[in-house]
Design a protein around this motif. Structure first.
Motif, PDB file in Angstrom:
ATOM      1  N   TYR B 308     -21.024   5.616 159.223  1.00  0.00           N
ATOM      2  CA  TYR B 308     -21.336   4.196 159.019  1.00  0.00           C
ATOM      3  C   TYR B 308     -22.831   3.932 159.179  1.00  0.00           C
ATOM      4  O   TYR B 308     -23.475   3.290 158.350  1.00  0.00           O
ATOM      5  CB  TYR B 308     -20.574   3.346 160.044  1.00  0.00           C
ATOM      6  CG  TYR B 308     -19.625   2.378 159.383  1.00  0.00           C
ATOM      7  CD1 TYR B 308     -20.114   1.339 158.596  1.00  0.00           C
ATOM      8  CD2 TYR B 308     -18.251   2.494 159.534  1.00  0.00           C
ATOM      9  CE1 TYR B 308     -19.249   0.458 157.977  1.00  0.00           C
ATOM     10  CE2 TYR B 308     -17.376   1.627 158.931  1.00  0.00           C
ATOM     11  CZ  TYR B 308     -17.881   0.602 158.137  1.00  0.00           C
ATOM     12  OH  TYR B 308     -17.054  -0.260 157.519  1.00  0.00           O
ATOM     13  N   PHE B 312     -25.879   2.840 156.571  1.00  0.00           N
ATOM     14  CA  PHE B 312     -26.036   1.411 156.816  1.00  0.00           C
ATOM     15  C   PHE B 312     -27.087   0.752 155.909  1.00  0.00           C
ATOM     16  O   PHE B 312     -26.840  -0.302 155.327  1.00  0.00           O
ATOM     17  CB  PHE B 312     -26.402   1.172 158.292  1.00  0.00           C
ATOM     18  CG  PHE B 312     -26.165  -0.238 158.719  1.00  0.00           C
ATOM     19  CD1 PHE B 312     -24.940  -0.627 159.240  1.00  0.00           C
ATOM     20  CD2 PHE B 312     -27.154  -1.197 158.581  1.00  0.00           C
ATOM     21  CE1 PHE B 312     -24.707  -1.933 159.615  1.00  0.00           C
ATOM     22  CE2 PHE B 312     -26.928  -2.510 158.944  1.00  0.00           C
ATOM     23  CZ  PHE B 312     -25.705  -2.874 159.466  1.00  0.00           C
ATOM     24  N   LEU B 334     -22.151  -1.489 166.082  1.00  0.00           N
ATOM     25  CA  LEU B 334     -21.847  -0.091 165.749  1.00  0.00           C
ATOM     26  C   LEU B 334     -22.576   0.859 166.695  1.00  0.00           C
ATOM     27  O   LEU B 334     -22.027   1.865 167.130  1.00  0.00           O
ATOM     28  CB  LEU B 334     -22.275   0.210 164.303  1.00  0.00           C
ATOM     29  CG  LEU B 334     -21.428  -0.406 163.188  1.00  0.00           C
ATOM     30  CD1 LEU B 334     -22.081  -0.141 161.833  1.00  0.00           C
ATOM     31  CD2 LEU B 334     -20.015   0.166 163.185  1.00  0.00           C
ATOM     32  N   GLN B 457     -13.538   3.326 155.730  1.00  0.00           N
ATOM     33  CA  GLN B 457     -14.552   2.341 156.139  1.00  0.00           C
ATOM     34  C   GLN B 457     -14.064   0.913 155.921  1.00  0.00           C
ATOM     35  O   GLN B 457     -14.398   0.032 156.711  1.00  0.00           O
ATOM     36  CB  GLN B 457     -15.861   2.601 155.394  1.00  0.00           C
ATOM     37  CG  GLN B 457     -16.557   3.848 155.918  1.00  0.00           C
ATOM     38  CD  GLN B 457     -17.908   4.070 155.266  1.00  0.00           C
ATOM     39  OE1 GLN B 457     -18.026   4.053 154.038  1.00  0.00           O
ATOM     40  NE2 GLN B 457     -18.916   4.287 156.074  1.00  0.00           N
ATOM     41  N   GLU B 460     -11.858   0.202 158.771  1.00  0.00           N
ATOM     42  CA  GLU B 460     -12.662   0.067 159.992  1.00  0.00           C
ATOM     43  C   GLU B 460     -13.422  -1.256 160.022  1.00  0.00           C
ATOM     44  O   GLU B 460     -13.491  -1.910 161.064  1.00  0.00           O
ATOM     45  CB  GLU B 460     -13.648   1.230 160.101  1.00  0.00           C
ATOM     46  CG  GLU B 460     -12.994   2.502 160.595  1.00  0.00           C
ATOM     47  CD  GLU B 460     -13.960   3.682 160.574  1.00  0.00           C
ATOM     48  OE1 GLU B 460     -13.627   4.699 161.178  1.00  0.00           O
ATOM     49  OE2 GLU B 460     -15.030   3.567 159.937  1.00  0.00           O
ATOM     50  N   ILE B 461     -13.973  -1.651 158.895  1.00  0.00           N
ATOM     51  CA  ILE B 461     -14.806  -2.860 158.919  1.00  0.00           C
ATOM     52  C   ILE B 461     -13.932  -4.081 159.225  1.00  0.00           C
ATOM     53  O   ILE B 461     -14.370  -5.015 159.912  1.00  0.00           O
ATOM     54  CB  ILE B 461     -15.641  -3.031 157.622  1.00  0.00           C
ATOM     55  CG1 ILE B 461     -16.838  -3.950 157.895  1.00  0.00           C
ATOM     56  CG2 ILE B 461     -14.816  -3.551 156.458  1.00  0.00           C
ATOM     57  CD1 ILE B 461     -17.907  -3.937 156.824  1.00  0.00           C
TER      58      ILE B 461
END
Lengths: 254, 525
Positions: B308, B312, B334, B457, B460-461
């Motif tokens: 991540y 970024f 994060l 992702q 996760e987000i």
């Protein structure tokens, strides 16, 4: 790359001493410096112990049959290179006359060296000629050594007026007094008063000292062999003023 | 300005000054004389490279040189030419950069720009240290003009081991005097006790310390007729070396690649246990499988957060409505999560359980004996590659536009397994043929990887957003910006899904399949 030229119509006023010492000081400051000894007498080449000889002579350089960087010699000093004099330079006027845009020729010859050098010093022979005109067109800063007399100030005014008439690129003029004889009242008076009155005068003033003449014996700049002498200190001041006037930024890490 | 140089090594008594220089004067017919060029200089030298020697492999040498007047970073190329010099400001009250550091920790300038694309995301750390005493002399011609410089470098190596290097003599021509310098070099080459040296200063320092640049040679050489148990143990031992090599860097958090490489070695170990477990003594694979699963799971949270954070800035570039600054609370979040995950990872890697696992695993692998009753490694490789290839093909052919993401994930795992098994036995095959055989597989894996990473992702987000909302650690603007990132991830996933059909068709096509089959046929003979 900034181009400095030491110029005066008269001989024996300290042009070579200025080019050699300022070139050395610039190199000592970390700038990559090239000094071109344009005077066929080769005084600067002699001082740096380099043979006054260029393969193919001035003709090969002006006509471009040999690349200019092939003629460059390293001096004994780090960052300071020399393009030596050659006796054929006495004919440079004729060669320039035959070239296209003779007044711009020197500038175009130096252009390919832009990436290699931060500062170029042109040590000119004393004359008014096509060569000197080409030097004036190439230079960013004209360093004009003057003996403190009324006549030499008049010559400076003529020079300033001449370069002021150039189209496009015009060099800045920085005059300074040279070979000041402290025993002569006129010398000391002019050397004291004029720099305060005129913006084209450096505050540095080079005294007439036998130490400067010693350069031809030592075959090195006075700023190298006698760095704490009064003469050397004046050259240091002159270099600082010249550097500032030409807008030469700090040397980049290579 | 000096140009051109050649290097020599002074052997035995020749290192004592001015021995070779006397010979030089004779050898050049008295043309050359010499003069001291200032007092001898002492230089503290630290050579930097990434853990996997990226600079060295690219023909670069990065060195921090410190003397009484300050510290410089010097980057040199393959032929010893200086590419860039960068003065460095003092760090922690001492001159120079504090190592290890990522490239972003170097002072901005041309040197950093040259190092950046080579080192990438890897940190630079000292690979050797030494103290040099350099005495320089000028070689003069008959006009007492300097035509070349000689430098004798006496180097005491302090890291990776204490040692004294043979004195090195370099000849540098002054510009315009190359012919004279060449003459001097020839005279030196003919002098007793002087030999031409081709090693760089770093290579000389490492050689003195009995080390070699380039790190551990991790490739093992298998032959098709090797007993499979012995071969499997050798492969797994090399993977254990890779795990252990990366532990220190992972715990110290030097750069994210230590953990990545550690995870790759763990995943390959797990695949190896699955694929070649039967070749090991009875019960050995079964007893270690859960422990390596534990190790793999231990590394996952930190790596996911690394992925991540590494991406970024790219993701921030997708923002249309939001400003990049609005994502900063997300980044902070994060980073906090990662710090906590890394803490747990470091504790795990320092634990008695991990130490026990690696030491017992090594002992067990070292004790594996050749068993002639079992097949050869060539036969096992052919069988395993064939099976893995078939399973990937079957799973891929079942995928339709309506297939759920889990099916693509399963196919990804099967492709990974095929790739691991090919790589595990790579030394059996011709490298060019191997590269051809896995070309389409690699492209398919990249596509499946992009699809699955985006899937993870995205999940996760959403979870991050939930937690940040609960913890009230993000303003609305940040959550909105995260929404844009989620949309970008969905687009990326969709793109990968669109590409999938073409990539799989290429992998499943007759040319690619024939190449894989030909590979194993050649190796199993």
């Amino acid at each position: 790359m900034k181009i400095f030229a030491t110029y005066n119509i008269k001989g024996g006023v300290g042009k070579t001493a200025t080019a050699v010492n300022l070139g050395y000081l610039a190199a000592r400051d970390g700038f990559r410096v090239l000094l071109w000894d344009l005077d066929p007498q080769g005084a600067a080449s002699f001082l740096f112990r380099v043979k006054p000889r260029v393969k193919g002579g001035g003709k090969a350089l002006i006509q471009g049959s040999r690349p200019i960087d092939g003629a460059i010699k390293g001096t004994d000093f780090e960052n300071l290179d020399l393009l030596p004099a050659d006796f054929t330079y006495r004919n440079l006027d004729l060669l320039l006359d035959a070239a296209k845009q003779p007044a711009r020729k020197l500038a175009s010859l130096l252009r390919p060296l832009k990436a290699d050098y931060d500062a170029v010093f042109l040590d000119c022979p004393p004359s008014i000629s096509l060569l000197s005109e080409s030097v004036l067109h190439a230079a960013d800063l004209l360093l004009v050594p003057l003996i403190p007399t009324t006549l030499s100030v008049r010559t400076l005014d003529q020079l300033t007026e001449f370069v002021g008439g150039f189209n496009g690129h015009r060099p800045e003029v920085l005059a300074f007094f040279s070979m000041i004889d402290r025993r002569k009242r006129l010398h000391t008076q002019i050397a004291r008063e004029l720099p305060a009155q005129r913006s084209d005068f450096a505050s540095a003033a080079i005294p007439a000292l036998s130490l400067i003449e010693q350069m031809s014996v030592q075959r090195a700049p006075v700023t190298a062999f006698a760095p704490r002498s009064a003469a050397a200190l004046q050259y240091v001041t002159l270099w600082q003023e010249a550097r500032e006037r030409a807008g030469l930024a700090d040397p980049a890490a290579d | 300005m000096r140009t051109g140089s050649s290097d020599f090594v002074l052997e035995g008594d020749a290192g004592a000054s001015p021995g070779p220089l006397d010979d030089l004067a004779r050898g050049t017919g008295g043309v050359a004389s010499w003069a001291d060029d200032g007092p001898a200089r002492r230089i503290r030298r630290t050579w930097l490279d990434t853990f996997d020697w990226r600079l060295y492999r690219a023909g670069l040498s990065l060195e921090q040189q410190t003397n009484g007047s300050g510290s410089d970073l010097v980057l040199t190329g393959r032929d010893g030419e200086r590419l860039a010099v960068q003065p460095v400001p003092p760090a922690n009250g001492r001159p120079g950069v504090s190592w290890p550091t990522l490239v972003s920790g170097l002072p901005a300038g041309p040197l950093r720009e040259l190092v950046e694309p080579v080192a990438g995301i890897r940190a630079l750390a000292p690979v050797a240290r030494a103290e040099s005493r350099v005495r320089q002399q000028r070689v003069l011609n008959a006009d007492a003009k300097t035509v070349a410089r000689l430098a004798v470098d006496r180097m005491s190596v302090t890291y990776p081991a204490r040692a004294t290097a043979e004195p090195r003599l370099s000849v540098s021509a002054v510009r315009g005097y190359q012919a004279q310098a060449d003459k001097i070099s020839r005279a030196l080459a003919a002098s007793p006790g002087v030999r031409r040296g081709s090693a760089t200063a770093l290579e000389a320092a490492l050689a003195a310390a009995s080390c070699e640049p380039g790190g551990r040679a991790s490739r093992i050489q298998l032959t098709a007729g090797m007993p499979v148990g012995k071969a499997s143990a050798a492969i797994l031992l090399a993977l254990l070396d890779a795990i252990e090599d990366n532990v220190r860097g992972t715990i110290a958090d030097v750069d994210t690649e230590f953990l990545h490489d550690l995870r790759v070695a763990v995943r390959r170990t797990r695949s190896g246990l699955k694929l070649a477990g039967k070749a090991l003594p009875d019960g050995m694979a079964a007893s270690y499988r859960p422990e390596f699963r534990w190790l793999g799971d231990l590394t996952t949270p930190t790596r996911d957060l690394d992925v991540y954070l590494l991406g970024f800035d790219d993701m921030a570039g997708w923002l249309v409505a939001a400003a990049p600054d609005e994502l900063l609370p997300f980044r902070d979040y994060l980073e906090r999560e990662r710090a906590a995950a890394h803490g747990a990872l470091a504790r795990g890697l320092r634990s008695a359980r991990f130490r026990r696992l690696t030491s017992q695993w090594r002992a067990a692998l070292t004790g594996v004996r050749a068993d002639r009753r079992r097949p050869t490694v060539g036969q096992l490789a052919a069988r395993r590659i064939g099976v893995a290839q078939q399973r990937a093909l079957t799973a891929g052919l079942r995928i339709t536009p309506a297939s759920p993401a889990e099916d693509l994930h399963s196919l990804r795992k099967l492709c990974k397994e095929l790739r691991y098994v090919v790589e595990m036995f790579a030394s059996l095959y011709d490298p060019a043929q191997l590269w051809q055989a896995v070309r389409e597989l690699k492209a398919l894996q990249d596509c499946l990887g992009a699809f699955q990473d985006a899937e993870v992702q995205l999940e996760e987000i959403r979870a991050f957003a939930d937690r940040m909302l609960t913890e009230r650690s993000a303003p609305a603007a940040t959550l909105l910006a995260m929404g844009e990132i989620a949309a970008g991830l969905a687009r990326r996933q969709q793109r990968a899904r669109t590409e999938f059909d073409g990539r799989f068709a290429a992998f499943a096509g007759p040319v690619s399949q024939a190449r894989l089959a030909a590979l194993t046929e050649a190796g199993s003979a």
